[in-house]
Design an enzyme around this catalytic site. Structure first.
Site, PDB file in Angstrom:
ATOM      1  N   ARG A 291     -62.590 -13.681 106.542  1.00 13.85           N
ATOM      2  CA  ARG A 291     -61.294 -14.201 106.096  1.00 13.85           C
ATOM      3  C   ARG A 291     -60.149 -13.357 106.635  1.00 13.85           C
ATOM      4  O   ARG A 291     -59.056 -13.864 106.829  1.00 13.85           O
ATOM      5  CB  ARG A 291     -61.218 -14.196 104.564  1.00 13.85           C
ATOM      6  CG  ARG A 291     -62.175 -15.177 103.933  1.00 13.85           C
ATOM      7  CD  ARG A 291     -61.933 -15.291 102.469  1.00 13.85           C
ATOM      8  NE  ARG A 291     -60.547 -15.708 102.235  1.00 13.85           N
ATOM      9  CZ  ARG A 291     -60.035 -15.960 101.048  1.00 13.85           C
ATOM     10  NH1 ARG A 291     -60.776 -15.847  99.983  1.00 13.85           N
ATOM     11  NH2 ARG A 291     -58.787 -16.327 100.915  1.00 13.85           N
TER      12      ARG A 291
ATOM     13  N   ASP B 225     -47.004 -18.092  87.319  1.00 17.36           N
ATOM     14  CA  ASP B 225     -45.805 -18.345  86.512  1.00 17.36           C
ATOM     15  C   ASP B 225     -44.516 -17.990  87.256  1.00 17.36           C
ATOM     16  O   ASP B 225     -43.506 -18.703  87.149  1.00 17.36           O
ATOM     17  CB  ASP B 225     -45.891 -17.573  85.175  1.00 17.36           C
ATOM     18  CG  ASP B 225     -46.161 -16.086  85.367  1.00 17.36           C
ATOM     19  OD1 ASP B 225     -46.917 -15.729  86.292  1.00 17.36           O
ATOM     20  OD2 ASP B 225     -45.611 -15.272  84.602  1.00 17.36           O
ATOM     21  N   LEU B 226     -44.540 -16.914  88.058  1.00 20.33           N
ATOM     22  CA  LEU B 226     -43.312 -16.509  88.762  1.00 20.33           C
ATOM     23  C   LEU B 226     -42.964 -17.516  89.868  1.00 20.33           C
ATOM     24  O   LEU B 226     -41.795 -17.757  90.148  1.00 20.33           O
ATOM     25  CB  LEU B 226     -43.463 -15.102  89.348  1.00 20.33           C
ATOM     26  CG  LEU B 226     -43.765 -13.998  88.326  1.00 20.33           C
ATOM     27  CD1 LEU B 226     -43.976 -12.662  89.024  1.00 20.33           C
ATOM     28  CD2 LEU B 226     -42.630 -13.886  87.307  1.00 20.33           C
TER      29      LEU B 226
ATOM     30  N   ILE C 241     -51.711  -2.753  90.546  1.00 23.31           N
ATOM     31  CA  ILE C 241     -51.275  -4.120  90.885  1.00 23.31           C
ATOM     32  C   ILE C 241     -52.211  -5.175  90.292  1.00 23.31           C
ATOM     33  O   ILE C 241     -51.765  -6.150  89.690  1.00 23.31           O
ATOM     34  CB  ILE C 241     -51.196  -4.319  92.425  1.00 23.31           C
ATOM     35  CG1 ILE C 241     -50.357  -3.213  93.076  1.00 23.31           C
ATOM     36  CG2 ILE C 241     -50.664  -5.719  92.777  1.00 23.31           C
ATOM     37  CD1 ILE C 241     -48.880  -3.248  92.785  1.00 23.31           C
TER      38      ILE C 241
ATOM     39  N   ASN D  84     -51.651 -11.817 106.246  1.00 24.41           N
ATOM     40  CA  ASN D  84     -50.824 -12.217 105.096  1.00 24.41           C
ATOM     41  C   ASN D  84     -49.422 -12.641 105.497  1.00 24.41           C
ATOM     42  O   ASN D  84     -48.694 -13.197 104.682  1.00 24.41           O
ATOM     43  CB  ASN D  84     -50.787 -11.098 104.048  1.00 24.41           C
ATOM     44  CG  ASN D  84     -52.110 -11.024 103.305  1.00 24.41           C
ATOM     45  OD1 ASN D  84     -52.943 -11.928 103.423  1.00 24.41           O
ATOM     46  ND2 ASN D  84     -52.322  -9.959 102.547  1.00 24.41           N
TER      47      ASN D  84
HETATM   48  C1  EPZ Z   1     -50.357 -10.764  98.129  1.00 29.14           C
HETATM   49  O1  EPZ Z   1     -50.943 -11.458  97.032  1.00 29.14           O
HETATM   50  C2  EPZ Z   1     -51.447 -10.559  99.136  1.00 29.14           C
HETATM   51  N1  EPZ Z   1     -51.984 -11.851  99.549  1.00 29.14           N
HETATM   52  C3  EPZ Z   1     -52.570  -9.713  98.532  1.00 29.14           C
HETATM   53  O2  EPZ Z   1     -53.531  -9.471  99.539  1.00 29.14           O
HETATM   54  C4  EPZ Z   1     -51.979  -8.385  98.076  1.00 29.14           C
HETATM   55  O3  EPZ Z   1     -52.992  -7.643  97.429  1.00 29.14           O
HETATM   56  C5  EPZ Z   1     -50.823  -8.627  97.101  1.00 29.14           C
HETATM   57  O4  EPZ Z   1     -49.836  -9.503  97.719  1.00 29.14           O
HETATM   58  C6  EPZ Z   1     -50.103  -7.354  96.681  1.00 29.14           C
HETATM   59  O5  EPZ Z   1     -49.648  -6.680  97.799  1.00 29.14           O
HETATM   60  C7  EPZ Z   1     -51.348 -12.585 100.449  1.00 29.14           C
HETATM   61  O6  EPZ Z   1     -50.277 -12.238 100.946  1.00 29.14           O
HETATM   62  C8  EPZ Z   1     -52.009 -13.846 100.858  1.00 29.14           C
HETATM   63  P1  EPZ Z   1     -48.460 -10.624  94.073  1.00 29.14           P
HETATM   64  P2  EPZ Z   1     -50.029 -12.127  95.919  1.00 29.14           P
HETATM   65  O7  EPZ Z   1     -47.858 -11.940  93.693  1.00 29.14           O
HETATM   66  O8  EPZ Z   1     -48.784 -12.626  96.555  1.00 29.14           O
HETATM   67  C9  EPZ Z   1     -48.973 -10.750  89.311  1.00 29.14           C
HETATM   68  C10 EPZ Z   1     -55.679  -9.542 100.515  1.00 29.14           C
HETATM   69  O9  EPZ Z   1     -56.741  -8.901 100.328  1.00 29.14           O
HETATM   70  N2  EPZ Z   1     -48.323 -12.092  89.351  1.00 29.14           N
HETATM   71  O10 EPZ Z   1     -47.581  -9.595  94.663  1.00 29.14           O
HETATM   72  O11 EPZ Z   1     -50.873 -13.077  95.166  1.00 29.14           O
HETATM   73  C11 EPZ Z   1     -50.345 -10.762  89.970  1.00 29.14           C
HETATM   74  O12 EPZ Z   1     -51.332 -11.246  89.100  1.00 29.14           O
HETATM   75  C12 EPZ Z   1     -54.860 -10.041  99.358  1.00 29.14           C
HETATM   76  O13 EPZ Z   1     -55.243  -9.804 101.652  1.00 29.14           O
HETATM   77  C13 EPZ Z   1     -48.001 -12.708  88.155  1.00 29.14           C
HETATM   78  O14 EPZ Z   1     -48.226 -12.190  87.047  1.00 29.14           O
HETATM   79  O15 EPZ Z   1     -49.706 -10.858  95.022  1.00 29.14           O
HETATM   80  C14 EPZ Z   1     -50.504  -9.316  90.356  1.00 29.14           C
HETATM   81  O16 EPZ Z   1     -50.956  -8.586  89.253  1.00 29.14           O
HETATM   82  C15 EPZ Z   1     -55.511  -9.825  98.037  1.00 29.14           C
HETATM   83  N3  EPZ Z   1     -47.424 -13.951  88.204  1.00 29.14           N
HETATM   84  C16 EPZ Z   1     -49.077  -8.888  90.709  1.00 29.14           C
HETATM   85  O17 EPZ Z   1     -48.224  -9.875  90.111  1.00 29.14           O
HETATM   86  C17 EPZ Z   1     -47.151 -14.580  89.388  1.00 29.14           C
HETATM   87  O18 EPZ Z   1     -46.629 -15.710  89.357  1.00 29.14           O
HETATM   88  C18 EPZ Z   1     -48.761  -8.827  92.188  1.00 29.14           C
HETATM   89  O19 EPZ Z   1     -49.180 -10.032  92.795  1.00 29.14           O
HETATM   90  C19 EPZ Z   1     -47.468 -13.928  90.592  1.00 29.14           C
HETATM   91  C20 EPZ Z   1     -48.061 -12.670  90.549  1.00 29.14           C
END
Ligand code: EPZ
Length: 426
Positions: A399, A125-126, A329, A23
Site C-alpha cells: 500500500r 466528525d471534523l 496521535i 499521502n
Molecule cells: C493522515 O491520516 C495519514 N493518512 C496517516 O498516515 C497519518 O498517520 C496521520 O495523518 C497523522 O499524521 C493519510 O494522509 C492518508 P488525522 P488522517 O486526521 O488524516 C483524530 C499511513 O500509515 N480525528 O490527522 O486520518 C484521529 O482519530 C497513515 O500512511 C478525529 O478525532 O489523520 C487521530 O487520532 C496512517 N476526528 C487524530 O485526529 C476526525 O474527524 C489525527 O488524525 C479526524 C481525525
C-alpha cells in the site's frame, strides 16, 4: 498471501531513490474532481493506495492514465456519479476525501463512512464539521454520508478543536470553489498539505498562509488543469534512514529533502547516527554497536511523525540503553510491539508509552502486522536479526512502499518476496 523473507545482519551500502509521497499523491488525485481540465502529476508513486484511488475516481467519471511509470494524468470532463460506495471506501480511508470536491462541483454527494481501522477509531466528525461550516446539509443513513449544497458551498470560519491532516485537506478541497472567504484555524501543517495547497494554487485557487496553522482561501469560480510534482515521501525517507542506521550501513537517500523531517533527523542524530546533506538528498552512516537510546513522543508536524514511530521503535530495540516512546496521535498504534518481541526485543507497553530496553541481538522469526508502518518496522528489525525473518501479510507494505525489496537489495540486503504459489509449496 505473499511473504517477505529476510536474511539479516548485512550492512546496507549504496543509494536509495525516494518516491513521491503516498499521502500527498492520493489527495492530489482527489483534486482532479474540481476541474474539467487535465491534472498531470509527476513523481507519482505506483502503489496499491494510488490504484485504489484511481479505481474510485474512474467510477466517478475520471479518465486516469499513466503515460510514464511515475506520471499520472487525470481528467474529469464530467462527474458521472457522485457516489463513493462502501466496497471502495473501506479499502482506503483517504477515499473519503472525495466528498468535499464532489459536493463543491456537483452540489451533492453520497460517500460511505470509512469505519475504524487497526490503529484507532479514526472518526470523521471534523471532516463533517468542515462541510457544515461551508453551508452543506449533512445526513447520515445506513453507513453513508448524504451531503447537499444545492446553491453551492459558501466560505466560512473553520476552527479545528484538534489538529487533523485529513480534515484540513478536506477543508482545502471543499472551500477552493466556495463563494467568499474561508479561514481555517488550527490547520495541520504537514508537508503534504502544503503540497496540496501549492497544486490547488497552480490550478487557480487563492490559498494563503501555506505551511502555517492558519490558512485563508478566497473562493474562485473555476479551477483549471496543471502539472505538479508530488513532494518526496518523508516517511519512506525516514524508513530507509533507519534501515541504514540499524544495519550500521552507509546509504545515500536521493530525490528527498532533510527539511521535510527535521524533528525525526534530530532524534536520529541523538541516537548516534551521522546525517550529511548531499546534492540530491542526504547520506546516513552509523556504527550499529554505538546506537544510543533516545526518547520520542509523536506529535503533529513539525513534531516527530506518528508514521515513523514503529520504525524508530525497531531501531531502539538494538540501541544501548532504555528509551520511552510515546504515541499521542492514535490510541492503538503499538501493534508492532508484540511482533518485535517475537524477534527478541525487550518492550513493555503501558497505555500510550512503550519502554524499550535495547538488546544485543534480535533473532529471526515469522511475524506479521496489521498496518503499513508496523509491517515495515518488522522488515527493519529483520534486516538486523540473526537468521531468517518472514514477514507475513505483505499487502500492507504494497500500500505504501514502492519497490521495497528492489530498493533494499540494491544496497546489499538479502530480502525476497515469496509469491503465494511459492509459499503454498514451501
Ligand atoms: C493522515 O491520516 C495519514 N493518512 C496517516 O498516515 C497519518 O498517520 C496521520 O495523518 C497523522 O499524521 C493519510 O494522509 C492518508 P488525522 P488522517 O486526521 O488524516 C483524530 C499511513 O500509515 N480525528 O490527522 O486520518 C484521529 O482519530 C497513515 O500512511 C478525529 O478525532 O489523520 C487521530 O487520532 C496512517 N476526528 C487524530 O485526529 C476526525 O474527524 C489525527 O488524525 C479526524 C481525525
Amino acid at each position: 498471501m505473499d511473504k517477505i523473507v529476510i536474511e539479516g545482519r548485512r550492512p546496507l551500502v549504496g543509494k536509495i531513490p525516494i518516491s513521491g509521497a503516498k499521502n500527498s499523491a492520493i489527495k492530489l488525485m482527489a483534486a482532479s474532481l474540481l476541474t474539467d481540465g487535465e491534472l498531470r502529476l509527476d513523481n507519482m508513486p505506483n502503489l496499491a493506495d494510488t490504484r485504489f484511488m484511481a479505481d474510485l475516481l474512474r467510477r466517478l467519471g475520471a479518465i486516469v492514465e499513466r503515460p510514464e511509470p511515475h506520471t499520472m494524468t487525470l481528467q474529469v470532463p464530467e462527474v458521472v456519479s457522485a457516489l463513493a460506495p462502501y466496497d471502495l471506501v473501506r479499502k482506503m480511508r483517504a477515499t473519503f476525501n472525495v466528498l468535499g470536491p464532489l459536493l463543491a462541483r456537483e452540489g451533492h454527494a453520497k460517500v460511505s463512512l470509512p469505519g475504524g481501522c487497526a490503529i484507532g477509531a479514526r472518526p470523521v466528525d471534523l471532516h463533517l464539521q468542515v462541510l457544515k461550516a461551508l453551508g452543506a446539509h449533512i445526513d447520515l443513513h445506513e453507513g453513508y454520508v448524504y451531503a447537499q449544497a444545492p446553491r453551492g458551498l459558501s466560505g466560512g470560519r473553520i476552527a479545528f478543536p484538534m489538529v487533523s491532516v485529513g480534515a484540513t485537506e478536506h477543508a482545502l478541497l471543499a472551500a477552493v470553489l466556495a463563494k467568499g472567504e474561508t479561514v481555517i484555524e488550527n490547520a495541520a501543517r504537514e508537508p503534504e498539505i502544503t503540497d496540496l495547497a501549492e497544486c490547488l494554487n497552480a490550478m487557480g485557487a487563492k490559498i494563503s498562509g501555506l505551511g502555517t496553522s492558519t490558512l485563508t482561501l478566497q473562493g474562485v469560480d473555476r479551477l483549471l488543469g496543471t502539472t505538479h510534482s508530488v513532494v518526496p515521501d518523508r516517511i519512506e525517507t525516514g524508513t530507509y534512514a533507519i534501515a541504514a542506521a540499524i544495519t550500521g550501513g552507509d546509504v545515500e537517500l536521493v530525490n528527498t529533502r532533510t527539511d521535510l523531517l527535521t524533528a525525526f533527523l534530530d532524534k536520529l542524530r541523538a541516537a548516534g547516527v551521522t546525517i550529511t546533506q548531499t546534492q540530491g538528498g542526504f547520506r546516513v552512516q552509523a556504527d550499529a554497536t554505538q546506537l544510543r537510546a533516545v526518547d520520542v513522543e509523536t506529535a503533529p508536524y513539525p513534531g516527530f511523525p506518528t508514521d515513523l514511530q514503529a520504525q524508530f521503535m525497531a531501531l531502539m530495540t538494538v540501541a544501548n540503553g532504555e528509551s520511552h516512546i510515546s504515541e499521542t496521535i492514535f490510541e492503538n498504534r503499538f501493534l508492532h510491539a508484540p511482533e518485535l518481541m517475537r524477534l527478541g526485543a525487550d518492550i513493555h507497553v503501558q497505555g500510550p508509552v512503550a519502554t524499550v530496553r535495547g538488546v544485543r541481538t534480535l533473532e529471526g522469526a515469522p511475524v506479521m502486522a496489521t498496518d503499513l508502518r508496523a509491517s515495515v518496522s518488522l522488515v527493519l528489525a529483520g534486516l538486523v536479526a540473526e537468521g531468517k525473518t518472514t514477514v507475513n501479510r505483505v499487502y500492507h507494505l504494497d500500500r505504501g512502499f514502492e519497490n521495497l525489496e528492489e530498493k533494499l537489495t540494491g544496497c546489499g540486503a538479502q530480502i525476497e518476496r515469496m509469491k503465494e504459489s511459492q509459499t503454498q509449496e514451501a
